[in-house]
Design a protein around this motif. Structure first.
Motif, short mmCIF file in Angstrom:
data_model
loop_
_atom_site.label_atom_id
_atom_site.label_comp_id
_atom_site.label_asym_id
_atom_site.label_seq_id
_atom_site.Cartn_x
_atom_site.Cartn_y
_atom_site.Cartn_z
N SER A 255 -2.49 -2.70 -7.99
CA SER A 255 -1.69 -1.63 -7.39
C SER A 255 -0.42 -2.15 -6.72
O SER A 255 0.49 -1.38 -6.44
N GLN B 213 -13.36 1.27 -13.66
CA GLN B 213 -13.01 2.67 -13.43
C GLN B 213 -11.72 2.83 -12.62
O GLN B 213 -11.70 3.52 -11.60
N PRO C 161 -8.01 4.28 -11.77
CA PRO C 161 -7.35 5.55 -12.05
C PRO C 161 -6.19 5.37 -13.04
O PRO C 161 -5.63 4.28 -13.15
N LYS C 162 -5.89 6.41 -13.73
CA LYS C 162 -4.78 6.41 -14.68
C LYS C 162 -3.52 5.92 -13.97
O LYS C 162 -3.20 6.35 -12.86
N GLY C 163 -2.82 4.99 -14.61
CA GLY C 163 -1.57 4.50 -14.07
C GLY C 163 -1.64 3.16 -13.39
O GLY C 163 -0.62 2.54 -13.09
N PRO D 120 -3.60 -0.06 -14.40
CA PRO D 120 -4.54 -0.72 -15.30
C PRO D 120 -5.03 -2.07 -14.79
O PRO D 120 -4.29 -2.82 -14.16
#
Length: 160
Positions: free
Chosen positions: A78, A105, A107-109, A111
């Motif tokens: 992130s 798992q 979140p989208k965006g 990776p």
């Protein structure tokens, strides 16, 4: 001294038992790395400083190993656009399934390339990091191809 192209980070000293397989794979291919303990939960400022400065310092790929809640790979991802390879470290309670699910798992965006639980995942993370670097390093690409050829040659056809 220049920063090595691979950052090998883990949540605790005990994770080295697993993560040394990534180091061994990188060593075998002549890929330099730095290894650091960077806990998402116990040293959050260290994580922030490491991940947010990695690209500017010359790191090209981050391998992040963590067990249990395993937030390290995702939090590192992130804070940088560098490729982050997550290695789920086996946990006592759930044998690494908790680690795997925590890493995979995302979140989208944001990776994270997630590898197998434990030593096999760590070794493959080292090989994958080398493969990423080999895209722009012909000498490393040749070493990686030789490694694969040697691996193939070591497997006999006769089971006896």
């Amino acid at each position: 001294m220049a920063t090595p192209p691979v950052g090998l980070i883990m949540g605790s000293k005990s994770d080295w038992e697993t993560m040394k397989a990534a180091a061994e794979a990188l060593d075998a291919l002549g890929v330099a790395y730095e290894a650091k303990i960077v806990s998402a939960h116990r040293t959050p400022q260290r994580l922030y400083d490491y991940a947010s400065s990695a690209k500017a310092r010359g790191v090209k790929v981050i391998i992040a190993g963590a067990g249990g809640a395993a937030h390290l790979p995702g939090m590192a991802a992130s804070m940088t656009t560098l490729p982050v390879l997550g290695v789920p470290v086996k946990s006592r309670e759930l044998k690494g399934l908790d680690s795997l699910l925590s890493i995979v798992q995302m979140p989208k965006g944001v990776p994270v390339g997630t590898l197998a639980i434990g030593e096999a995942g760590a070794a493959n993370a080292g090989l994958m990091a080398a493969s990423i670097l080999a895209l722009s390093d012909e000498a490393l690409a040749a070493r990686l191809e030789a490694h694969r050829a040697a691996q193939t040659a070591a497997i006999g056809e006769d089971p006896r």
